[in-house]
Design a protein around this motif. Structure first.
Motif, short mmCIF file in Angstrom:
data_model
loop_
_atom_site.label_atom_id
_atom_site.label_comp_id
_atom_site.label_asym_id
_atom_site.label_seq_id
_atom_site.Cartn_x
_atom_site.Cartn_y
_atom_site.Cartn_z
N GLU A 117 36.33 46.86 47.69
CA GLU A 117 37.21 45.73 47.29
C GLU A 117 37.07 44.47 48.11
O GLU A 117 37.02 43.30 47.63
CB GLU A 117 38.68 46.26 47.27
N ARG B 78 42.23 50.55 40.21
CA ARG B 78 41.82 51.81 40.90
C ARG B 78 43.21 52.56 41.02
O ARG B 78 42.93 53.82 40.98
CB ARG B 78 41.10 51.50 42.11
N LEU C 259 40.44 44.64 41.48
CA LEU C 259 39.57 46.19 41.64
C LEU C 259 40.78 47.00 42.04
O LEU C 259 40.67 48.02 41.74
CB LEU C 259 38.58 45.65 42.45
#
Length: 482
Positions: free
Chosen positions: A178, A222, A218
């Motif tokens: 990330e 996740r 991101l």
């Protein structure tokens, strides 16, 4: 001792006595301010005085120290142990966790010096590269080194990435992927913007949102399965509020710096000396108010759609940024004014800044506004200026951001000395540009130390908190059912 069953409360009022008993002095020094207290207390109960202990859910949790008139002299909540023997006293963890704990937050000179040393080396490299390449730049060349400068500025991305990630996802942890995605996105955008020949400030304002928002996106994807009640739009709005509460303050602070320079250019030195400290103070208060409104409206009222412990880092980060950015604006304005004019008109600004900052941090400006509003509009209207948790938290964290701003100037002076190989005080190759600018840097650093010592050592005492302020807030909490 008198025992009574009490409601679920938390009480804290440091002892008003300036000295402990003889045993307390043997245990160690005790540093007290109006709000905070560090070190042990061992108070001998005098004839006519008493202790009142209250229980909560069957456990002793509250202690009140009452004088002969049955007035509270000290009150606190925690773990209460009656009649401990020697073995129990040896087992209890009563040591001071951080011996450097001081009023207005935990401040460690050792860690500040270590961090400043590391960042000074990083910024010397950054300034050296910038000066070296700009001196040899040819019109029409691709300014690749400006992207490297932004990358150096993003050397500390992991802390802010964790903060913005917590706002976006409710998670406190992040992965290296990330951080890499955010850094690559920001560098790509900054490199693309180089065709417009932008300077550092707009490049940073463009690159940082790309850095934090892309990495946070991101992380949001996740962690979807861990937060079933989380919603994207409320989290995005709070994250954008983080950006506005930091980079937005940067934009307005830049406007203040430019305006101060224009006032000096037209020889309005007296107005410039008043404008700089007053405008940055208003901007800092505005940042705090924005943080309060954003946190209340976009986090508290949006639970559970915005999960996580936002008050752990994200919200204090916005308060810290407001103070740090405004302090940096004062420093940049004073230094740039000294560089361009070579005069000492900045002395008035520094004196006014010191005066206002000390009175603000000790609460006297707020107290004065409260008293004037009370006489004019009444107690209810005057509560706008009464001390609250937000104002106190803002004062507590101010000491964290006061010294790191000097890294930029100190590293710039060192880098110029390395590039030009000249140690003169005046001239185009002088490390600090001229004598006035060199004195301004020393004056800024000296007054920052004076300000912190005046506040921490309570040379100027804290403003009082009137009983009517506390009673009004208690009535409001009871009315709201909080």
């Amino acid at each position: 001792l008198e025992g009574e069953e009490d409601e679920i409360i938390f009480a804290w009022q440091p002892c008003a006595e300036s000295t402990s008993s003889a045993l307390g002095r043997k245990l160690g020094p005790s540093f007290k301010t109006h709000w905070t207290k560090s070190g042990p207390d061992c108070i001998k109960v005098q004839p006519g005085q008493s202790l009142q202990i209250s229980s909560q859910k069957g456990q002793l949790r509250h202690v009140r120290y009452l004088d002969q008139n049955n007035e509270i002299k000290a009150e606190l909540s925690g773990e209460v142990i009656l009649r401990p023997d020697l073995a129990k006293a040896r087992e209890l963890a009563v040591e001071v966790t951080n011996p450097e704990l001081m009023a207005y937050g935990t401040f460690s000179w050792r860690r500040v010096f270590r961090a400043m040393a590391i960042w000074t080396v990083v910024y010397i490299f950054r300034w050296y590269l910038a000066i070296f390449m700009e001196l040899r730049a040819v019109q029409g060349d691709f300014a690749w080194w400006r992207g490297v400068e932004v990358a150096v500025n993003s050397f500390n991305i992991f802390g802010p990435l964790e903060i913005f990630g917590a706002s976006m996802t409710g998670e406190g942890s992040y992965q290296v992927s990330e951080a890499i995605l955010g850094l690559c996105t920001a560098l790509s955008v900054v490199m693309a913007c180089n065709v417009f020949q932008l300077n550092n400030l707009p490049l940073v304002c463009i690159g940082l949102p790309c850095l934090y928002l892309s990495g946070g996106a991101l992380q949001y994807v996740r962690t979807r399965s861990k937060h079933p009640t989380r919603r994207f739009l409320p989290c995005l709005l709070w994250t954008l509020a983080n950006v506005v509460g930091t980079l937005g303050v940067v934009f307005f602070a830049g406007t203040v710096v430019v305006s101060y320079g224009l006032l000096l250019a037209i020889e309005w030195k007296f107005f410039a000396a008043l404008f700089l400290p007053c405008s940055t103070a208003v901007l800092e208060i505005g940042g705090v108010v924005f943080t309060q409104l954003a946190y209340t409206g976009l986090v508290i009222e949006q639970r559970p759609h915005v999960p996580g412990d936002i008050s752990l880092a994200a919200m204090p980060y916005m308060l810290t940024a407001s103070h740090a950015i405004c302090e940096s604006a004062r420093m940049v304005a004073v230094f740039s004014g000294a560089v361009t004019t070579g005069q000492y008109s900045w002395v008035g600004s520094l004196a006014m800044t010191l005066f206002l900052n000390v009175l603000t941090r000790t609460g006297w400006i707020r107290f004065g506004l409260y008293c004037m509003a009370k006489k004019t509009f009444g107690v209810r209207r005057a509560q706008l200026f009464a001390p609250k948790a937000w104002s106190q938290l803002h004062n507590e964290i101010k000491i964290y951001a006061g010294y790191f701003r000097f890294i930029v100037l100190i590293s710039l002076i060192i880098a110029r000395a390395m590039v030009h190989q000249d140690l003169s005080l005046n001239g185009p190759r002088a490390p600090a540009f001229n004598t006035s600018a060199a004195c301004a840097v020393l004056g800024l650093l000296l007054l920052e130390c004076v300000e912190d010592n005046v506040v921490l050592r309570q040379v100027v005492p804290m403003s009082p908190v009137l009983a009517e302020m506390i009673d009004f807030q208690a009535e409001k909490i009871q009315k709201d059912g909080v």
